[in-house]
Every structure is written in structure tokens, then in C-alpha cells.
Scaffold this motif. Structure first.
Motif, mmCIF file in Angstrom:
data_model
loop_
_atom_site.group_PDB
_atom_site.id
_atom_site.type_symbol
_atom_site.label_atom_id
_atom_site.label_comp_id
_atom_site.label_asym_id
_atom_site.label_seq_id
_atom_site.Cartn_x
_atom_site.Cartn_y
_atom_site.Cartn_z
ATOM 1 N N ASN A 29 62.413 156.326 -41.456
ATOM 2 C CA ASN A 29 63.630 156.394 -41.046
ATOM 3 C C ASN A 29 63.898 157.632 -40.351
ATOM 4 O O ASN A 29 63.552 158.645 -40.768
ATOM 5 C CB ASN A 29 64.465 156.324 -42.211
ATOM 6 N N PRO A 30 64.653 157.506 -38.939
ATOM 7 C CA PRO A 30 64.728 158.904 -38.351
ATOM 8 C C PRO A 30 65.750 159.883 -39.229
ATOM 9 O O PRO A 30 66.374 159.301 -40.013
ATOM 10 C CB PRO A 30 65.758 158.432 -37.316
ATOM 11 N N LYS A 31 65.402 161.357 -39.186
ATOM 12 C CA LYS A 31 66.264 161.855 -39.914
ATOM 13 C C LYS A 31 66.975 162.920 -39.112
ATOM 14 O O LYS A 31 66.733 163.284 -37.822
ATOM 15 C CB LYS A 31 64.960 163.074 -40.660
ATOM 16 N N ALA B 208 68.151 159.267 -28.630
ATOM 17 C CA ALA B 208 66.736 159.259 -29.080
ATOM 18 C C ALA B 208 66.492 158.306 -30.283
ATOM 19 O O ALA B 208 65.648 157.609 -30.461
ATOM 20 C CB ALA B 208 66.295 160.499 -29.077
ATOM 21 N N SER B 209 67.383 158.958 -31.505
ATOM 22 C CA SER B 209 67.090 158.342 -32.583
ATOM 23 C C SER B 209 67.426 156.695 -32.530
ATOM 24 O O SER B 209 66.709 155.966 -33.223
ATOM 25 C CB SER B 209 67.823 159.072 -33.784
ATOM 26 N N ARG C 128 67.232 154.711 -29.956
ATOM 27 C CA ARG C 128 66.154 154.005 -29.229
ATOM 28 C C ARG C 128 64.988 153.979 -30.182
ATOM 29 O O ARG C 128 64.295 152.729 -30.397
ATOM 30 C CB ARG C 128 65.836 154.816 -27.858
ATOM 31 N N TYR C 129 64.399 154.918 -30.719
ATOM 32 C CA TYR C 129 63.402 154.907 -31.639
ATOM 33 C C TYR C 129 63.377 153.923 -32.741
ATOM 34 O O TYR C 129 62.418 153.160 -32.985
ATOM 35 C CB TYR C 129 63.313 156.515 -32.429
#
Lengths: 440, 405
Positions: free
Chosen positions: B153-155, B161-162, B164-165
Motif C-alpha cells: 500500500n503506498p505511503k 504517482a501514487s 497510478r502506482y
């Protein structure tokens, strides 16, 4: 940028710092003798001390001259160098506090302000420093920017968030996805994009403009320094090893906190030359090296001398460590011509951001390459990414390689966690087992 | 009057569009059940999962906390979340240090017992350092007879960018699951998202009703209901939620109103004690609870993958996602205002670094606001200790003296 601050900084850089170094030199000549179990000390120690003292000393005169950034040890600092930030590493400062055996005092200040005792001691020391203004380095400049990456732990992000909130200053975070299996293209794209997105913020905070040629030059220096550092560590494969890992814990400081600057590269060239010389002359770090050991995890800063002496007296030398290797291990991923993607690969795959299968493989290789006879693992309360999994790593290594090993429970910088009697008993049992194994 | 002067609201002030939510929930409820029981029947976790397993259901053990449950449903996998399995910790102590949080330890204890109900693998979402390492420890060093999956999970503060990721790693997880579970049908994923959407709406509505004293569940029943989401099939859970009767009238005023924040709700004995003391938990900010429900009502899923991405970024601020502290405080202030709570209970899991860092700032801020705070630390052991009881009683007495009119 004020003219008087600039003049003061220049004066201190050209005259104040050298004068301080001279005074330190006099003081050093009166220092205590080396215990007999050790070989001759490294001459580079003096230069190392000068560099670090100068760095902290000059930092007092930096406000108003350069923007100050507080940075985590795994963050891609090269980007900050391009904008001429003066960088301070709170982890390095906390280690310094720990080495001075003042960790409990600083942690206590943070705990007195109701930070939990269960938090990382580096963080508590730093928060204690912020709350009290105390520092063994005199005084640290307040940051204009915080720069962190969770490639070493999530803790630094929570910690820097707390500082950002307290000081109301910007925090730039480089989110490095944990490598559970292998880095995906999505991981690389995500990290590369983040790095590029930082540029406008860094330009705004620093007031300087980004030039790709500057980044390339910094990356080149950084890569050269890391490679030289890696070669120095590799030289410890020699028998006897020219330095102990406890020496390396100290000589690590420039690659952590001055990476990308000429001073770091110059320093490692000097150290490499001395190490090579010792290898060619067969000079060992301890007088009679009989057993060679590997260390896992961060140093126990307040007990470095105790541990070095304990093992040296038993003719045991730590010749390698996963910790010191971390600033050299991934540097070959760096490609100056493809900076963004290659920085993502370099910084995204460092040991603490990589899975335990990778760490197991790395440790096995190190044990083999450095002719290791035994392993000491420091299980630290402060660092979960380093410590969770150690019990099974130990089992896997001890079983497959029939390698004597021990785990000691302590902490990196909070000396209250150290239980001397218990640890000494464990270490003595380990030493006996190591001797028995080798006799057998 | 609230015990502080200024309440700052989040920018998106449409957190609960109550009339819309009620209308939709009523339609759902009518189609499911015309004669609601007064007594809420929440199936026992172990019994339910055993029954599911007997019927041939694929069950995946999921460690805390944030993961795309709809994607698992679409593969016909039932996620069984592993937060705090009961029992003594014995086996896990061989693998983990004493200073590791009890959620991680209990999770490993459960896994080491090789439970038969888990037949589809384990999923380790990236939540904190300890769970991160536990995932690789189980997968790469300990070994289990079923597959181990991980999900990052993005932080930090989120940006383009998060987003898209997150979209890309969702797709990667889909591709990984397709290797063992066959190609994913987009219709199935859409249906799963629609079901999840209904559950979210009903949960938002129940939370709103909780804040307004409009149903009769005890504290303990409420959290049993919320936590049933951890193991029930989506449709079964929606049916259960729809059985909860929301009153038109506001109920009897309790002795005191509390907001609880942390990872898990307090243990049953503490909840019972609060019930006995006529204290009502009127809002919650728990990772196992409302932090996994979007902060606003989302539109009906059209493109399911887009929906799942959007949903993740609409979850409330959470220590484990490591967003800004101020955002989290503003969010809590909003809950405090809406629920008219008199005090905040921090239910702290021992050694939980994400929460412990946030807590320092949050507790200080709440004290500045004049809001009483009780911080209870738990190692997830059952029971109510004498010390805990005394501290809660003292806290309640403090609230009795200062309850605002």
C-alpha cells in the motif's frame, strides 16, 4: 541569504574549523593507550574525526547561508546535493549520542513529553534533542526541509512526520515499495516519478535551479565513494583482517552522511590506501586473529568498545557485517545515464527494503567470502525491519552451515536496555561453542 | 457547547449524505428482509468459516489491514482476516522477539497452527515494518503449505504517482491470482465492487446512526457487527447489516459518550463494562473499523478497477498510511463534533509504532481542546484487569463532572 551570515560561515570554514581541528589534535595526543589485544590503530581515525567535527561545527553557522535538510540514512541525498542543502543526519546524531552513553538521558526527555518508551531510540533521542536543544555536537541547525525514505523503515516516516508537524516545515518523502519478491516495473516507475516530482519543491525551498549535469556529477561521486567503501570492506577478507567491524561502524559515517560530497570520496581514498597497505604488510586489527565473525544488525553504540575488547581478547575479530555493507551493496545498480530509474533500483533494493530470502543469501555469501567461523546477531528493540526474522535467519544459517551463532537482545542507543550479566553469559557460551566447534 | 472553540471541517463536507444513504439502504433492506428480528444474530467466526470450508469455499487468510477485498471476492475467494486470534502465544515466541506487537505474534501463532480452514493462501498487505517482515519470514524462511501473497500500500502524502502506482499493483495482484484461480471475469469484478459499494454505504449509514444514538445495539454488539466483516461473505454481511434497525427517534442519552480510536476496538470485557456503566461509544476511528470505509459516498462502480483505486484514496486518514498528522486531527475533530462525544478512548496495541507516533500529537491536541482522553494499552489478552477498571472508572468520574450541556 544574509551577507554577514555568509561571511561568518566562510570565516569559520577557512579559519575557525581548522583552529578547532588543531586543538583536537593536541587533545588526541593525550588519549588513552590501545588495549594490548588490538593491533596498531588506523591512522585514518584522526582524519575521520576531523571531518565529522568540522561538519557538525560548521553546521552552526549555516543558517542564513545554506538551506538545511534533515535526511534519513537511506534517502537519495544526491538530489539534495544538487541544490546545495547542508545535510544533517539525525540517525547519525542519535548514534553519536548513544556512543557518548547519553541515549537514556535524551530518550528520557522525549518520554517526559509523553513519547512512548516503545518507540525507536534514534527517534526518541532526536525528539529529546529537539525538545531540549541538547547535543554532544554543540548545537544542530534547525531544518528548512525534511527528507526521508521508508526504504530503511516506516518508522522514519512517522518520526519525520512528527518533526514536520512540530516545526511546521515541509517533508519530502520518497516512498520505496518493499521488495517482497523482486522489484516490478511498476515499482521502478513509481519511484522514478517521485524523484522527478521532487525537483520543483526542492527548487522552491532551496532557491536554486536544477541542472541534470550537476546531478550526474554528484551521482558519479556518490557511486565512486560507495564503491571505494565496498572495496575497503572487501579488503577485510584478508587474513588477518586489517580492521574490525567496530572500526568500520565509525568509518561508515561519511558514506552515510556526506555521500555525494568530495570530502567523502577523498576520505575513502585515504582509508583505502591505508587498508591496502596494512593488508600488504599483514597488519591485523587484532594482534592474534584466530576466529572470524559476522555481525548482523545496527551497532550497539554505547557498547562498541566493550564488545570490541571482549572479542579481541578472545582472538576473535568481526570481519564483516550486513549493516556496514548496506551502503555499498546496491551501488552497481546506479547508472549515471539513466539516473531516475537507476536511483529507484539502487535505493529501492537496499537490505532493509528487501525480503529475507535475499538477506539469507547475502549472509551466506558473506560467511563464505570472508571465511567466517561464527555469527553474532544483535536483536534490537528499535529496529523492526532488521530484527523481525532474525530467529529464523539464525536457524537457517546455523543449520545449513553448521555455524556457531548467538543472538543478543539490546538496543542501538538506549543503554537502559543493556543487561550486561545476561549478555556476557550468552557471549561466553557462544565463544566456548565456537572454540569447541573449531577444535572438533 | 463543545469543549473547544473551533471545529475545522474537512474540505469534502459531504461525508454523510444521510437522506440518500437511508433511501438506498431502505430499498436494499426491503428486498432482503421484510420482517426484521429485534435480536441480531451474528455468526461465530470459527463456525462460519468452518461451514464455508465444508461447502468447498476457497478461503484466504488476510493479515491487517488494507487490501482490495472486492478483487478477492471476484475470484470467489473469501478473505478471513487475522487480527487477534484468541489463545496463548506459544509457537510464535520461537520466531519473534518479546518486543513485537501482539497482532503480529497472534497472526503468526494462527499461521503456525496450519489451520485447515485456510486453503487458498495468505495475503500480507503492507501495513507496518513488523507485518512487512512477517510476510517474508513466513514465505521465505518458515514456509507454509499454501501460497503467500503480498500487497504494497503506498505511503505518505498521496499524489498522481501514487494513484497510478496503486492502479498498477492492483493489476499485478489480479495477474498473480489469475495464475492460480483462472482468468478474472470483469463482470464478476464489477458485481463484487457493487456489493462492496452497498456494504460501504450501509456502514457509513450505521456509523452516522451510531453518532446520533439511533439504534439499540450495545457497545459489544456494535463491534461484533463491525468485525463480522472480517470473515463473512459479502452478501451475508450485507444481509446482516440490513438487519440492524435504525430508529427514527434518538435514544436515551447515555451517561457519557466516547469516541474510540486505535487499531482494534477494546476487548469484550471492557466493552461490557462500558455497557454496564451506561457509557456509549458513539464513534470509532479504528483501523479494523471505519478507517477501511471511504470517507465520502462513492458513485456506483462503473469501471471496477478505477473504482477500487478511487476507493483506496478515499479512505480516512490512518497512521499506517502515514499521511499528514494535521489531516488526521482534522478528521478526528469532525468525528468528535458529529458524535458530540465527551471524551476519547485511545485503545493502543502494545508496540504499535504507527499509532504510538501519531498518538503523541493527537492526545496533546485533544487536551488543548479540553477534551478528556483515556489511553488504554492492550496486549490483546482477554479480561479486564483491576487497574484498567480503576482507570476507566476514574475517567468516567472525570467525564461526569465535566460533561458539557
Amino acid at each position: 541569504m544574509s551577507l554577514s551570515a555568509k561571511l561568518k560561515y566562510k570565516f569559520m570554514k577557512d579559519y575557525g574549523a581548522p583552529a578547532l581541528m588543531s586543538l583536537q589534535g593536541l587533545k588526541r595526543r593525550r588519549s588513552r593507550p590501545t588495549p594490548s589485544a588490538f593491533g596498531p590503530p588506523l591512522e585514518s581515525n584522526a582524519r575521520l574525526k576531523e571531518i565529522l567535527t568540522r561538519h557538525y561545527y560548521l553546521s552552526r553557522f549555516v543558517p542564513g547561508v545554506k538551506k538545511v535538510a534533515w535526511v534519513t540514512s537511506g534517502a537519495p541525498v544526491e538530489l539534495l546535493r544538487v541544490f546545495d542543502f547542508y545535510t544533517i543526519y539525525p540517525e547519525n546524531h542519535s548514534a553519536l549520542v548513544g556512543a557518548k552513553k547519553q541515549g537514556a538521558e535524551y530518550c528520557g526527555i522525549a518520554e517526559g513529553d509523553s513519547f512512548s518508551q516503545d518507540l525507536c531510540s534514534y527517534a526518541r533521542i532526536d525528539l529529546g534533542h529537539m525538545l531540549s536543544g541538547k547535543s554532544p555536537a554543540g548545537k544542530l541547525p534547525k531544518p528548512d526541509l525534511l527528507f526521508c525514505s521508508n526504504n530503511i523503515c516506516q518508522t522514519v516516516l512517522y518520526w519525520y512526520k512528527a518533526i514536520s508537524q512540530e516545526l511546521d516545515i515541509p517533508l519530502i518523502h520518497f516512498d520505496a515499495p518493499f521488495v517482497s519478491d523482486r522489484q516490478s516495473e511498476a515499482d521502478i516507475r513509481y519511484m522514478a516519478q517521485q524523484l522527478q516530482d521532487m525537483i520543483p519543491i526542492l527548487e522552491q525551498v532551496s532557491g536554486n535551479v536544477f541542472y541534470m549535469s550537476d546531478l550526474e556529477a554528484v551521482l558519479k561521486r556518490s557511486q565512486d565513494s560507495s564503491r571505494t567503501w565496498g572495496n575497503i570492506l572487501k579488503a577485510m577478507q584478508a587474513k588477518p583482517a586489517p580492521m574490525t567491524i567496530f572500526d568500520a561502524f565509525g568509518h561508515l559515517a561519511p558514506i552515510v552522511s556526506l555521500r555525494g560530497l568530495p570530502v567523502a570520496q577523498d576520505y575513502y581514498n585515504i582509508l583505502a590506501e591505508e587498508i591496502d597497505d596494512r593488508v600488504s604488510k599483514g597488519i591485523g586489527a587484532i594482534r592474534d586473529e584466530k576466529y572470524r565473525l559476522i555481525w548482523d544488525n545496527i551497532a550497539i553504540w554505547y557498547k562498541v568498545r566493550y564488545l570490541a575488547t571482549f572479542f579481541a581478547e578472545r582472538k576473535m575479530n568481526f570481519v564483516t557485517a550486513t549493516y556496514t555493507n548496506a551502503w555499498a551493496e546496491t551501488i552497481d545498480h546506479l547508472n549515471i545515464k539513466d539516473p531516475w530509474n537507476s536511483m529507484a533500483r539502487t535505493y529501492g533494493q537496499i537490505i532493509l527494503n528487501n525480503n529475507l530470502k535475499h538477506r539469507l543469501g547475502l549472509m551466506r555469501r558473506m560467511i563464505d567470502d570472508f571465511s567466517v567461523d561464527g555469527m553474532v546477531m544483535h536483536s534490537t528493540r528499535s529496529c523492526k525491519p532488521y530484527s523481525v526474522g532474525q530467529y529464523d535467519l539464525r536457524k537457517a544459517i546455523s543449520t545449513s552451515l553448521n555455524l556457531p551463532s548467538v543472538i543478543i537482545d539490546a538496543d542501538i542507543a538506549d543503554e537502559r536496555v543493556w543487561s550486561e550479566q545476561q549478555i556476557q553469559t550468552r557471549l561466553e557460551a557462544f565463544c566456548e561453542s565456537l572454540e569447541d566447534t573449531n577444535r572438533g | 457547547m463543545y469543549p473547544f472553540d473551533a471545529i475545522v471541517y474537512l474540505q469534502r463536507d459531504d461525508h454523510y449524505k444521510r437522506s440518500d444513504l437511508e433511501q438506498r439502504a431502505q430499498i436494499d433492506a426491503m428486498s432482503i428482509n421484510d420482517t426484521k428480528d429485534k435480536v441480531l444474530k451474528i455468526p461465530d467466526r470459527s463456525d462460519y468459516l468452518r461451514d464455508q470450508r465444508r461447502s468447498g469455499q476457497e478461503i484466504m487468510g488476510v493479515l491487517p489491514a488494507l487490501y482490495p477485498r472486492e478483487l478477492l471476492w471476484a475470484f470467489n475467494i473469501l478473505p478471513a482476516e487475522i487480527w487477534d486470534p484468541p489463545g496463548e502465544i506459544l509457537l510464535a515466541n520461537v520466531h519473534l522477539q518479546a518486543s513485537i506487537c501482539p497482532i503480529v505474534k497472534r497472526g503468526l501463532e494462527f499461521i503456525l497452527k496450519s489451520p485447515e480452514i485456510i486453503n487458498s493462501g495468505y495475503l500480507f498487505p503492507h501495513t507496518c515494518d513488523s507485518l512487512q517482515n512477517l510476510g517474508t519470514q513466513v514465505k521465505d524462511l518458515i514456509g507454509v503449505p499454501v501460497p503467500v501473497y503480498t500487497f504494497y500500500n503506498p505511503k505518505g502524502e498521496f499524489n498522481k504517482a501514487s494513484k497510478r502506482y496503486y492502479s498498477e499493483i492492483l493489476f499485478n495482484l489480479q495477474k498473480t491470482l489469475e495464475k492460480s484461480h483462472g482468468l478474472l471475469s470483469q463482470n464478476q469484478l464489477k458485481a463484487a465492487c457493487e456489493l462492496g459499494h452497498k456494504i460501504d454505504i450501509r456502514r457509513q449509514m450505521l456509523h452516522a446512526a451510531l453518532m446520533e444514538d439511533r439504534f439499540d445495539l450495545s457497545n459489544r454488539e456494535y463491534f461484533q457487527l463491525i468485525r463480522a466483516a472480517e470473515y463473512m461473505q459479502g452478501q451475508d454481511y450485507l444481509d446482516l447489516l440490513n438487519h440492524v434497525e435504525i430508529n427514527e427517534q434518538i435514544g436515551v442519552a447515555p451517561r457519557a459518550r466516547l469516541l474510540v480510536t486505535g487499531i482494534l476496538p477494546p476487548g469484550d470485557d471492557i466493552l461490557n463494562f462500558l455497557d454496564e456503566s451506561r457509557v456509549r461509544i458513539v464513534s470509532e476511528d479504528l483501523l479494523s473499523g471505519s478507517r477501511r470505509i471511504p470517507i465520502v459516498e462513492m458513485d456506483q462502480p462503473d469501471d471496477p478497477m478505477e473504482y477500487l483505486v478511487e476507493r483506496f484514496f478515499l479512505l480516512p486518514p490512518c497512521s499506517t498510511k502515514a499521511g499528514g498528522l494535521d489531516k488526521r486531527l482534522q478528521y478526528l475533530k469532525k468525528l468528535i463534533a458529529k458524535s458530540r462525544c465527551h471524551g476519547v478512548l485511545f485503545n493502543t496495541v502494545k508496540f504499535c509504532e504507527p499509532e504510538l507516533f501519531d498518538q503523541h500529537f493527537l492526545i496533546k491536541s485533544m487536551k488543548v481542546m479540553g477534551l478528556p482522553v483515556l489511553n488504554l494499552e492492550t496486549e490483546l489478552q482477554p479480561g479486564l484487569s483491576g487497574q484498567e477498571k480503576t482507570r476507566i472508572e476514574a475517567f468516567l468520574e472525570m467525564l461526569d463532572e465535566g460533561v458539557p450541556v
